[in-house]
Design a protein around this motif. Structure first.
Motif, PDB file in Angstrom:
ATOM      1  N   THR A   6       0.797  -1.220   0.000  1.00  0.00           N
ATOM      2  CA  THR A   6       0.000   0.000   0.000  1.00  0.00           C
ATOM      3  C   THR A   6       0.836   1.279   0.000  1.00  0.00           C
ATOM      4  OG1 THR A   6      -0.221  -0.266   2.389  1.00  0.00           O
ATOM      5  CG2 THR A   6      -2.064  -1.014   1.054  1.00  0.00           C
ATOM      6  N   THR A   7       2.188   1.128  -0.063  1.00  0.00           N
ATOM      7  CA  THR A   7       3.021   2.340  -0.158  1.00  0.00           C
ATOM      8  C   THR A   7       3.894   2.256  -1.400  1.00  0.00           C
ATOM      9  OG1 THR A   7       4.534   1.238   1.365  1.00  0.00           O
ATOM     10  CG2 THR A   7       3.176   2.973   2.291  1.00  0.00           C
ATOM     11  N   ASN A   8       3.761   3.240  -2.281  1.00  0.00           N
ATOM     12  CA  ASN A   8       4.491   3.293  -3.554  1.00  0.00           C
ATOM     13  C   ASN A   8       4.579   1.911  -4.206  1.00  0.00           C
ATOM     14  OD1 ASN A   8       5.896   4.475  -5.673  1.00  0.00           O
ATOM     15  ND2 ASN A   8       7.905   4.214  -4.708  1.00  0.00           N
ATOM     16  N   ALA A   9       3.424   1.278  -4.384  1.00  0.00           N
ATOM     17  CA  ALA A   9       3.383  -0.067  -4.953  1.00  0.00           C
ATOM     18  C   ALA A   9       3.752  -0.017  -6.431  1.00  0.00           C
ATOM     19  CB  ALA A   9       1.984  -0.634  -4.788  1.00  0.00           C
ATOM     20  N   SER A  10       4.346  -1.112  -6.902  1.00  0.00           N
ATOM     21  CA  SER A  10       4.681  -1.177  -8.324  1.00  0.00           C
ATOM     22  C   SER A  10       3.452  -1.677  -9.097  1.00  0.00           C
ATOM     23  CB  SER A  10       5.859  -2.117  -8.535  1.00  0.00           C
ATOM     24  OG  SER A  10       5.447  -3.435  -8.296  1.00  0.00           O
ATOM     25  N   PHE A  11       3.625  -1.896 -10.413  1.00  0.00           N
ATOM     26  CA  PHE A  11       2.472  -2.232 -11.250  1.00  0.00           C
ATOM     27  C   PHE A  11       1.865  -3.595 -10.958  1.00  0.00           C
ATOM     28  CE2 PHE A  11       6.368  -3.157 -13.608  1.00  0.00           C
ATOM     29  CZ  PHE A  11       6.181  -4.480 -13.963  1.00  0.00           C
ATOM     30  N   ILE A  12       2.554  -4.441 -10.185  1.00  0.00           N
ATOM     31  CA  ILE A  12       1.907  -5.714  -9.858  1.00  0.00           C
ATOM     32  C   ILE A  12       0.698  -5.509  -8.942  1.00  0.00           C
ATOM     33  CG2 ILE A  12       3.954  -7.166 -10.208  1.00  0.00           C
ATOM     34  CD1 ILE A  12       4.172  -7.434  -7.158  1.00  0.00           C
ATOM     35  N   ARG A  13       0.621  -4.351  -8.324  1.00  0.00           N
ATOM     36  CA  ARG A  13      -0.524  -4.029  -7.465  1.00  0.00           C
ATOM     37  C   ARG A  13      -1.439  -3.004  -8.136  1.00  0.00           C
ATOM     38  NH1 ARG A  13       0.205  -8.094  -4.708  1.00  0.00           N
ATOM     39  NH2 ARG A  13      -1.599  -8.318  -6.002  1.00  0.00           N
ATOM     40  N   MET A  14      -1.469  -2.995  -9.476  1.00  0.00           N
ATOM     41  CA  MET A  14      -2.349  -2.098 -10.222  1.00  0.00           C
ATOM     42  C   MET A  14      -3.160  -2.914 -11.219  1.00  0.00           C
ATOM     43  SD  MET A  14       0.293   0.950 -11.265  1.00  0.00           S
ATOM     44  CE  MET A  14       1.373   1.698 -10.046  1.00  0.00           C
ATOM     45  N   ASP A  15      -4.234  -2.310 -11.707  1.00  0.00           N
ATOM     46  CA  ASP A  15      -5.026  -2.938 -12.764  1.00  0.00           C
ATOM     47  C   ASP A  15      -4.751  -2.234 -14.091  1.00  0.00           C
ATOM     48  OD1 ASP A  15      -6.270  -4.677 -10.932  1.00  0.00           O
ATOM     49  OD2 ASP A  15      -7.709  -3.113 -10.367  1.00  0.00           O
ATOM     50  N   ASP A  16      -5.187  -2.895 -15.176  1.00  0.00           N
ATOM     51  CA  ASP A  16      -5.104  -2.241 -16.481  1.00  0.00           C
ATOM     52  C   ASP A  16      -6.098  -1.079 -16.508  1.00  0.00           C
ATOM     53  OD1 ASP A  16      -3.161  -3.928 -17.332  1.00  0.00           O
ATOM     54  OD2 ASP A  16      -4.485  -5.207 -18.524  1.00  0.00           O
ATOM     55  N   PRO A  17      -5.869  -0.001 -17.255  1.00  0.00           N
ATOM     56  CA  PRO A  17      -4.759   0.160 -18.224  1.00  0.00           C
ATOM     57  C   PRO A  17      -3.444   0.653 -17.615  1.00  0.00           C
ATOM     58  CG  PRO A  17      -6.230   2.044 -18.347  1.00  0.00           C
ATOM     59  CD  PRO A  17      -6.838   1.110 -17.334  1.00  0.00           C
ATOM     60  N   GLU A  18      -3.468   1.107 -16.350  1.00  0.00           N
ATOM     61  CA  GLU A  18      -2.253   1.638 -15.723  1.00  0.00           C
ATOM     62  C   GLU A  18      -1.164   0.553 -15.642  1.00  0.00           C
ATOM     63  OE1 GLU A  18      -1.884   4.560 -15.594  1.00  0.00           O
ATOM     64  OE2 GLU A  18      -0.186   4.908 -14.252  1.00  0.00           O
ATOM     65  N   HIS A  19      -1.583  -0.648 -15.221  1.00  0.00           N
ATOM     66  CA  HIS A  19      -0.644  -1.766 -15.126  1.00  0.00           C
ATOM     67  C   HIS A  19       0.028  -2.042 -16.467  1.00  0.00           C
ATOM     68  CE1 HIS A  19      -0.408  -6.120 -16.179  1.00  0.00           C
ATOM     69  NE2 HIS A  19       0.460  -6.120 -15.200  1.00  0.00           N
ATOM     70  N   ALA A  20      -0.767  -2.103 -17.540  1.00  0.00           N
ATOM     71  CA  ALA A  20      -0.227  -2.438 -18.864  1.00  0.00           C
ATOM     72  C   ALA A  20       0.739  -1.358 -19.352  1.00  0.00           C
ATOM     73  CB  ALA A  20      -1.364  -2.626 -19.865  1.00  0.00           C
ATOM     74  N   ARG A  21       0.395  -0.101 -19.071  1.00  0.00           N
ATOM     75  CA  ARG A  21       1.251   1.003 -19.503  1.00  0.00           C
ATOM     76  C   ARG A  21       2.670   0.853 -18.923  1.00  0.00           C
ATOM     77  NH1 ARG A  21       3.067   6.100 -17.795  1.00  0.00           N
ATOM     78  NH2 ARG A  21       2.226   5.870 -15.696  1.00  0.00           N
ATOM     79  N   LEU A  22       2.754   0.519 -17.642  1.00  0.00           N
ATOM     80  CA  LEU A  22       4.064   0.416 -16.990  1.00  0.00           C
ATOM     81  C   LEU A  22       4.755  -0.900 -17.339  1.00  0.00           C
ATOM     82  CD1 LEU A  22       3.003   1.905 -13.547  1.00  0.00           C
ATOM     83  CD2 LEU A  22       4.453   3.001 -15.259  1.00  0.00           C
TER      84      LEU A  22
END
Lengths: 70, 405
Positions: free
Chosen positions: B92-108
């Motif tokens: 929950t602090t400055n998480a990388s893209f493994i803790r995001m959903d698309d489209p943000e995850h895919a962008r990174l």
């Protein structure tokens, strides 16, 4: 002699670049070197590659490749 | 049809506490997961903080949910399950893209996938083999025993990921010690926060130094990308650094131990090294070192096998139990280096499936090949009961592996 032909399609908007297709059916699929997304090399692969293509479809984590028999 | 309900309506005394303890065989997942898998598709469980969530253990279900966009990987969403205090702090602090959903995850993620394509990993094989052979030579020079973890299994992937990222390997003691804390389920939230802050500072300084240089490593390329903040570059680089060495290191050591404990399988590999590629898939399946589950939270109501997972409820996907599901793998508790194990879920599934898996495969194949051919007399130097297993860590494995040859 098996007369079944396969038509392969690849959807780069679904691809996540995991590389399972390029690993398991390298004569049919590749990955572009920039984004790592699927590149379809052979949309109508010969019979001896059909099994590898089916494996690749089943192993693709993001359902980015599909086949139609016809 | 079971009434919908939620895991919190099940009486506390009946509810399984997760992570559960392993049984007699150190390679098998906790027996409670196998019992849960036999009984039902979906099981209510209790976590460390007393919260309740759902657990899935069957191969088809775990695979389907990992690929289902209605389940989110965003740890900031209410209901997201954490297996320890540290996991919560980390996610929950400055998480990388493994803790995001698309489209943000895919962008990174797309900024990194090019670095890990199958062809690039294959092109690295000779270099990885040379590193492995150097490590083996140093480990065996004038000696007949060593700790495989510190002298081979950990330095091999560390050297490789440092090379790719442009991180100086001389700093390995600094980042390995802190990575160890990040991946500990026993570490406190404060300890994890400190380790994370120190590693982030370290990477940020490194990235800053690279700005003026025209180097061809991943951190330099992320710098040149132009659209990423310093925090984003640090989170992505840190993910690669930690995931890049801890996972492969533990798979290497645990694979060697599993083969030593299954001498018939080891003999088959020694007799025919061409089996190593398939054996690595089977070892990934059999050992599944990500052993405390992959977490997701439902973003809408989803019905599964007669139960309803409501929007906002969490699920813990037990890939280790799924990889021992006899619906997917006959005789799943047997290590069989000649089986086709490619459908294993050790790297996950869905759009988050491990980005570095082509590299991990090459590293594991090379490690087995070099160790088995270089150490014909390889054996365990202590009774297996004395091997310290990593029960307390997010990534399973062994803390040390005393071997002799």
């Amino acid at each position: 002699m098996n007369a079944v032909t396969l038509r392969v399609t690849a959807d780069r908007t679904k691809c996540c670049g995991a590389g399972m297709c390029a690993l398991n059916a390298p004569d049919v699929f590749d990955q572009d070197p920039d984004e790592g997304l699927v590149v379809l090399l052979d949309p109508k692969p010969p019979h001896e590659l059909h099994r590898a293509v089916h494996d690749a479809v089943g192993l693709c984590p993001s359902s980015a490749i599909s086949v139609e028999e016809g | 049809m079971t009434p919908a309900g939620s895991p919190s309506t099940v009486p506390q005394s009946e509810i399984l506490a997760v992570p559960a303890a392993r049984g007699a065989c150190p390679f098998d997942p906790p027996p409670a997961y196998a019992q849960a898998r036999d009984r039902a598709a979906i099981t209510p469980i209790r976590l460390w903080d007393g919260s309740t969530t759902w657990m899935l253990t069957r191969h088809a279900d775990v695979r389907a949910v990992l690929a289902d966009r209605r389940f989110s990987a965003d740890a900031g969403r209410p209901g997201f399950p954490f297996v320890s205090a540290g996991r919560r702090t980390l996610a929950t602090t400055n998480a990388s893209f493994i803790r995001m959903d698309d489209p943000e995850h895919a962008r990174l993620r797309k900024m990194l996938t090019g670095d890990f394509i199958v062809k690039r990993a294959e092109a690295l094989r000779p270099r990885i083999r040379a590193i492995a052979q150097d490590l083996l030579a140093a480990m065996t020079a004038g000696r007949d025993h060593a700790d495989l973890v510190t002298e081979f299994a950990l330095p091999l992937p560390s050297l490789v990921i440092c090379l790719l990222l442009g991180v100086p390997y001389e700093d390995h003691a600094y980042f390995q010690q802190r990575s160890g804390i990040l991946l500990s389920n026993a570490a406190s939230a404060a300890e994890i926060q400190t380790a994370r802050a120190e590693l982030t500072r370290y990477i940020k300084r490194l990235a800053e130094d690279k700005r003026d240089r025209d180097e061809d490593d991943i951190i330099s390329r992320l710098n040149r990308q132009g659209t990423l903040s310093a925090d984003e570059i640090a989170a992505m680089s840190l993910l690669l650094l930690v995931a890049g060495h801890e996972t492969t290191a533990n798979m290497t050591s645990l694979s060697i131990l599993a083969l030593l404990q299954n001498p018939d399988q080891l003999a088959r590999l020694r007799a025919d090294p061409a089996l190593i590629r398939g054996a690595v898939e089977e070892l990934l399946r059999y050992l599944t070192i990500v052993h405390t589950g992959v977490a997701r939270v439902a973003t809408e109501d989803v019905d599964l096998d007669g139960r309803r997972i409501r929007a906002g409820e969490g699920v813990l996907l037990m890939i280790n139990a799924a990889n021992r599901d006899d619906r997917a793998f006959p005789e799943p508790d047997a290590l069989d280096v000649e089986r086709d194990a490619r459908r294993h879920l050790a790297f996950g599934f869905g759009v988050h499936q491990c980005l570095g898996q082509p590299l991990a495969r090459v590293e594991l194949q090379v490690a087995l090949e070099v160790l088995l051919s270089g150490l014909p007399g390889l054996r365990l130097a202590v009774p297996v009961e004395d091997v310290p297993f990593r029960h307390d860590m997010l990534v399973y494995g062994v803390h040390t592996l005393p071997i002799a040859w």
